[in-house]
Design an enzyme around this catalytic site. Structure first.
Site: not given
Lengths: 310, 338
Positions: B162, B165, B278-279
């Protein structure tokens, strides 16, 4: 809480588990599509009764996430269980924003996604095991919602084993107070079983007589050592109630708290509040019902806990 | 029946649907709603929440807020640190009947390598494949391993870095916004991690392609994108920042067209497999991310509404492909083909 899955995965002793899901089986979802069985308007609130196939039943103070199947909102909303009967489960809802207004307009037969029951409610076994002098139930506004189920649960106890039950509800006005109709039958049933139950209501605007807050009633009732408080309402109300409990001394209290939450199951870490010891706790998993001391502490200092409403 | 299986490095997934890190805690769901989800997790591979070198309490509340077509979060990577993760989380994760993609956050490029090395040693202990406390493999050994001679446990467990963030005050997203720092972080982790190495990119950059290229050149075996978009919500009454962390990360359907653009551009620029996210809320979203070049698709915030959503989307993906008479390879990258 679920048991730890444990150490059996140490592959020295255990071969790798089968990694692939069973092919093409429909997902065994814990999120139910319920149908609106009835919607009853009670002043400025309404009771939404859903038929939720396979509803396992929950405890007073537990909650569920609801989202209309045609919702234009992204997230579901959390509501205390208000009443249940088999696969029928009811929620007392105040339409205060777009998510709750969608539910306020849901027609009979329409679909509502239900995830629940979730969280830890009022543990009546633990509370009654302390042989309280009285059960003092304090609700403010739509925070009265869980206490219908609580009263229903008390009727399953032998009346001789129950302490006196004092129910104190505070509302903004007489229109909000019309939701009392959802509680009076439960109070009557409990009385009919021989329990001593007192129900008092007050409105901030004086539309049911004198003006005042639920803490006005609580002061009049007069807390004393041995009382057990079960409360749900705005954070400021809970703080004020606990201040009265601390002043009386020897009072135990449990509060059902609210926080903005996305998932309700502990995945998102979004609903944390800061406890009296400075640590953070998920309202959805450790709560929503907390012991007074862990949230507010045992001394009379206000402790800021952010609320969930923007 | 359509073969939905996909390979990400040495991990073989029975279908392309996984979860985005930090959006599904199988053990919390099981504690509240029953153990069935542990016996049959609704994802083809499970991605736990980000683990960091040191414990973190996370950001002050409030941490989430709903907006039009999505939500902002400012959670701040709360976790108990890698030592507690190895002791308390890893055993029960390894008991799940799915491959794992462990997600690692860092606040300096070198932290990723430290956490990766700690996790590798723990996995060697749990699953075999080398002395747990032996020296790190040489880079030649890693290269040889990546070339096809991998320890068996790498078929069970991958790693996701990651570097994206937006809700921590230093590191993480600032690393992923810089191709040079991303290269250092990925090279460091690659030197400690022989298996699947995913790098999760931030969309909070002017041009994501140089970052993706740096990650791939530094040894990433897959790229996941996008993390959330940094945003701000004000308290309606006070008109001051609402979230305890001031800014937050936007997710949900609001970001889907933005995320698709990122996947489309990175797919055209790098050769490693992509995990698109994403969505995502529907099978149509899954089709679109895969058409843009994603080999796998992660469900993020929509999983908050229904933890079982990824499994339903996988079933619907199979039906959608059958309906069109397509294989997965007909779908993946279709938007790039004329």
């Amino acid at each position: 809480m679920a048991a730890e899955v444990g150490l059996a995965a140490r592959a020295h002793v255990n071969p790798a588990p089968e990694l692939q899901p069973s092919p093409r089986t429909p997902p065994n979802s814990g999120c139910r599509l319920a149908r609106v069985a009835a919607r009853q308007k009670l002043g400025s609130m309404f009771v939404l009764r859903l038929r939720a196939p396979g509803w396992p039943g929950g405890a007073p103070g537990q909650f569920a996430l609801l989202r209309h199947e045609a919702s234009a909102r992204f997230l579901p909303r959390a509501f205390s269980l208000h009443a249940q009967d088999g696969e029928l489960v009811s929620f007392l809802i105040a339409p205060v924003g777009p998510g709750t207004e969608e539910l306020a307009e849901a027609g009979v037969g329409e679909g509502v996604h239900v995830l629940g029951p979730l969280g830890h409610g009022f543990d009546l076994t633990e509370i009654l095991a302390g042989t309280p002098r009285r059960l003092v139930v304090v609700g403010g506004g739509v925070g009265v919602a869980p206490f219908r189920l609580l009263l229903d649960r008390l009727t399953t106890h032998a009346a001789a084993t129950l302490p006196e039950v004092v129910v104190l509800f505070g509302f903004r006005d007489d229109v909000q107070a019309e939701c009392l109709a959802a509680f009076e039958p439960a109070v009557d049933r409990l009385r009919a079983r021989g329990a001593a139950v007192e129900l008092e209501t007050i409105c901030e605007d004086g539309s049911l007589g004198r003006a005042g807050l639920v803490t006005t009633l609580l002061q009049e009732v007069g807390l004393s050592a041995g009382d057990a408080i079960l409360a749900c309402g705005a954070h400021a109300m809970c703080q004020a109630v606990w201040d009265l409990g601390l002043a009386a001394g020897g009072v135990r209290a449990w509060f059902s708290l609210e926080a903005g939450m996305a998932c309700g199951v502990g995945s998102c870490h979004g609903c944390v509040i800061r406890l009296a010891d400075g640590s953070l706790a998920k309202v959805c998993r450790r709560g929503p019902v907390f012991g007074a001391g862990e949230v507010f502490g045992e001394s009379r200092h206000p402790c800021a806990v952010p609320g969930g409403d923007r | 029946m359509i073969d939905l299986s996909v390979s990400l490095g040495p991990l073989r997934l029975s279908h392309p649907l996984i979860n985005a890190s930090g959006t599904l805690d199988l053990f919390e769901v099981a504690a509240g709603l029953g153990d069935a989800i542990l016996a049959d997790p609704p994802v083809a591979a499970y991605v736990p929440k980000t683990v960091t070198l040191k414990p973190r309490p996370g950001n002050d509340p409030p941490r989430i807020v709903e907006v039009e077509a999505g939500m902002l979060n400012s959670i701040g990577l709360p976790n108990a640190g890698v030592e507690a993760f190895v002791a308390d989380e890893l055993p029960r994760l390894l008991a799940l009947p799915r491959p794992l993609i462990l997600n690692v956050g860092g606040f300096a490029p070198g932290e990723y390598a430290l956490v990766a090395a700690r996790l590798r040693r723990a996995l060697q202990l749990h699953l075999g494949g080398g002395p747990p406390d032996g020296p790190s493999p040489s880079s030649d050994e890693i290269r040889a391993a990546v070339g096809g001679d991998l320890p068996a446990w790498t078929a069970r467990v991958g790693l996701e870095l990651n570097v994206s963030c937006p809700n921590v005050h230093s590191g993480c997203m600032s690393i992923g916004a810089d191709p040079g720092e991303t290269r250092v972080a990925v090279e460091g982790a690659r030197a400690e991690w022989p298996g699947l190495l995913v790098v999760k990119l931030t969309p909070n950059v002017t041009n994501v392609v140089p970052v993706a290229q740096a990650a791939a050149e530094a040894g990433a075996s897959a790229i996941s994108l996008v993390n959330t978009f940094k945003g701000l919500v004000l308290d309606r009454v006070t008109l001051r920042p609402y979230l305890g962390g001031v800014t937050g990360g936007l997710s949900g359907p609001a970001i889907k067209p933005l995320a698709l653009r990122f996947v489309y551009e990175v797919a055209a620029a790098v050769d490693v497999p992509l995990i698109g996210m994403g969505g995502v809320t529907s099978v149509q979203d899954v089709l679109e991310f895969m058409a843009c070049g994603a080999s796998a698709v992660a469900v993020g915030a929509a999983g908050f509404r229904d933890p079982w959503l990824p499994a339903r989307l996988a079933a619907e993906l199979g039906l959608a492909l059958e309906g069109r008479g397509w294989s997965l390879s007909d779908l993946v990258g279709r938007a790039h083909r004329r």
